[in-house]
Design an enzyme around this catalytic site. Structure first.
Site, PDB file in Angstrom:
ATOM      1  N   LYS A  35       0.845  -1.200   0.000  1.00 38.60           N
ATOM      2  CA  LYS A  35       0.000   0.000   0.000  1.00 38.60           C
ATOM      3  C   LYS A  35       0.882   1.254   0.000  1.00 38.60           C
ATOM      4  CE  LYS A  35      -0.202  -0.266   5.048  1.00 38.60           C
ATOM      5  NZ  LYS A  35      -0.935  -0.863   6.176  1.00 38.60           N
ATOM      6  N   TYR A 260      15.304  30.421   7.018  1.00 37.37           N
ATOM      7  CA  TYR A 260      14.182  31.183   7.565  1.00 37.37           C
ATOM      8  C   TYR A 260      14.271  31.278   9.079  1.00 37.37           C
ATOM      9  CZ  TYR A 260      11.773  30.741   3.062  1.00 37.37           C
ATOM     10  OH  TYR A 260      11.416  30.802   1.742  1.00 37.37           O
TER      11      TYR A 260
HETATM   12  C1  PLP Z   1      -0.151  -1.867   6.830  1.00 38.25           C
HETATM   13  C2  PLP Z   1      -0.743  -3.179   7.165  1.00 38.25           C
HETATM   14  C3  PLP Z   1       0.067  -4.309   7.367  1.00 38.25           C
HETATM   15  C4  PLP Z   1       1.579  -4.247   7.405  1.00 38.25           C
HETATM   16  O1  PLP Z   1       2.009  -3.682   8.620  1.00 38.25           O
HETATM   17  P1  PLP Z   1       3.569  -3.513   8.940  1.00 38.25           P
HETATM   18  O2  PLP Z   1       3.612  -3.043  10.343  1.00 38.25           O
HETATM   19  O3  PLP Z   1       4.056  -2.487   7.977  1.00 38.25           O
HETATM   20  O4  PLP Z   1       4.192  -4.831   8.731  1.00 38.25           O
HETATM   21  C5  PLP Z   1      -0.551  -5.528   7.553  1.00 38.25           C
HETATM   22  N1  PLP Z   1      -1.903  -5.626   7.571  1.00 38.25           N
HETATM   23  C6  PLP Z   1      -2.704  -4.554   7.419  1.00 38.25           C
HETATM   24  C7  PLP Z   1      -4.171  -4.711   7.471  1.00 38.25           C
HETATM   25  C8  PLP Z   1      -2.153  -3.290   7.223  1.00 38.25           C
HETATM   26  O5  PLP Z   1      -2.957  -2.230   7.084  1.00 38.25           O
END
Ligand code: PLP
Length: 387
Positions: A35, A260
């Site tokens: 994702k 800045y």
């Molecule tokens: C993001 C996510 C993961 C992975 O989590 P990590 O801590 O990055 O390993 C797994 N399952 C779901 C449902 C997620 O949203």
């Protein structure tokens, strides 16, 4: 994208493959979580590398992300972690994205969108304590699964998500017990879902009892620890290097103030270098008081407030010139700045640092040796990126 500015991210797909192999438990399948553009690393190349290394599933947050992977020719099963948004059901099913279900409204919308539900395998998500999405309370799951089956769907998966797997075994154990109780109730009702899954990176590393049929690591695939020290024994390799070049250099006297607000004061006469990267690229502005970058193999402090498109570096007496290689994240010579380092300076976590590196920053791909044993830092820098 046309690329003129010397600021880019280099992603080592050999590290991705290595990390997938290191994380996948024997006899358990692995869903690579890609994702948010693979946590900033680039969804398509990372997904392909993960599948080459033995991942059999991909996980995404958005239907859009799943469609993008299909458009890239990826055929593996793709689970979308939230219910399909209203109106997206048909397109998502046409693309063979696997739906997550947890609400009566979501189930009804999906049933309305599909003519032969038996051909659609759905995964039901249970809320066991994260309290974000999922069937709540968990004991309603058995009825919900019954409704999905009555609507004609094949319930192929049941899953949940841990709130504290990387830091608290007690909470994780409680969530897992609640999950397994729920699964037993579903089984007693006559259903036998093929895929039970719960484990993010923290649980993949720390909680073998939670592996079940499929693990879902995200951050570990990128070589970043879910919490300090978790997984150190696995030898995960950070995949991302964030590079830029010095564009401008000036000599300033002790006492001069920079950027800045003039919030940084030179303690000594120094060379001050400018690099063309800023908070609009995702370099966190709030890190400036503690942040360091690598230049000529040394850690040098960011000199003052990070601006939208540029930041300044106090180079002391280093003989720095325009064109010199600067590493914001990753290795240069014998030094390394990790996503966790930059996150610490910015008051956040490594996840946020890498996933917020913006679309203005082009991603390039390299492939270091990716066998579990063959990696060496020398092999990597021998590729000639040391500037
Ligand atoms: C993001 C996510 C993961 C992975 O989590 P990590 O801590 O990055 O390993 C797994 N399952 C779901 C449902 C997620 O949203």
């Amino acid at each position: 994208m046309i690329r003129l500015r010397p600021t880019w991210v280099e992603v080592d797909l050999g590290a991705i493959r290595h990390n997938v192999r290191a994380l996948r438990p024997d006899g358990v399948e692995l869903m690579a979580v890609v994702k948010a553009n693979a946590y900033g690393h680039g969804a398509e190349p990372v997904a392909k590398a993960a599948l080459e290394a033995g991942a059999t599933w991909l996980g995404v947050a958005l239907v859009e992300e799943g469609l993008e992977l299909r458009a890239a020719g990826i055929d593996a099963p793709i689970l979308v972690f939230s219910e399909f948004p209203a109106g997206s059901e048909r397109g998502a099913l046409d693309a063979r994205l696997t739906p997550t279900l947890y609400s009566v409204a979501g189930l009804r919308r999906l049933a309305d969108a599909v003519s032969s539900p038996a051909s659609v395998g759905v995964h039901v998500k249970v809320d066991t304590g994260m309290h974000r999405v999922g069937v709540w309370p968990p004991e309603d799951t058995v009825d919900f699964v019954g409704d999905a089956v009555a609507a004609g769907f094949a319930v192929e998966g049941i899953w949940t998500h841990f709130a504290r797997s990387e830091e608290d075994a007690e909470t994780t154990k409680r969530q897992l017990e609640l999950f397994m109780t729920t699964v037993e109730e579903v089984r007693a009702s006559g259903q036998a879902p093929r895929w039970l899954h719960t484990s993010n990176t923290g649980a993949t590393i720390l909680h073998p009892e939670a592996h079940l049929d499929l693990v879902r690591p995200g951050i570990g695939i990128y070589g970043i620890e879910p919490a300090a020290g978790v997984g150190a024994e696995l030898g995960l390799r950070p995949a991302l290097t964030w590079r830029t070049h010095v564009t401008s250099v000036r000599r300033l006297a002790a006492g001069e103030r920079t950027s800045y607000g003039h919030r940084y004061e030179l303690a000594h006469d120094a060379w001050l270098a400018t690099a063309p990267v800023g908070y609009a690229d995702g370099y966190p502005r709030r890190a400036f008081a503690e942040a360091e970058v690598l230049l000529h193999g040394e850690r040098r402090p960011v000199a003052g407030v990070v601006t939208m498109d540029q930041l300044l570096i106090d180079c002391g007496d280093l003989p720095v010139e325009p064109g010199d290689d600067v590493v914001l994240l990753g290795r240069q010579g014998s030094r390394r700045i990790t996503a966790e380092d930059l996150a610490g300076w910015a008051g956040t976590i490594g996840y946020e640092i890498v996933s917020r590196i913006g679309p203005r920053v082009p991603r390039e791909y390299v492939a270091s040796e990716d066998s579990a044993k063959g990696y060496s830092a020398r092999g990597y820098s021998a590729r000639g990126y040391s500037g």
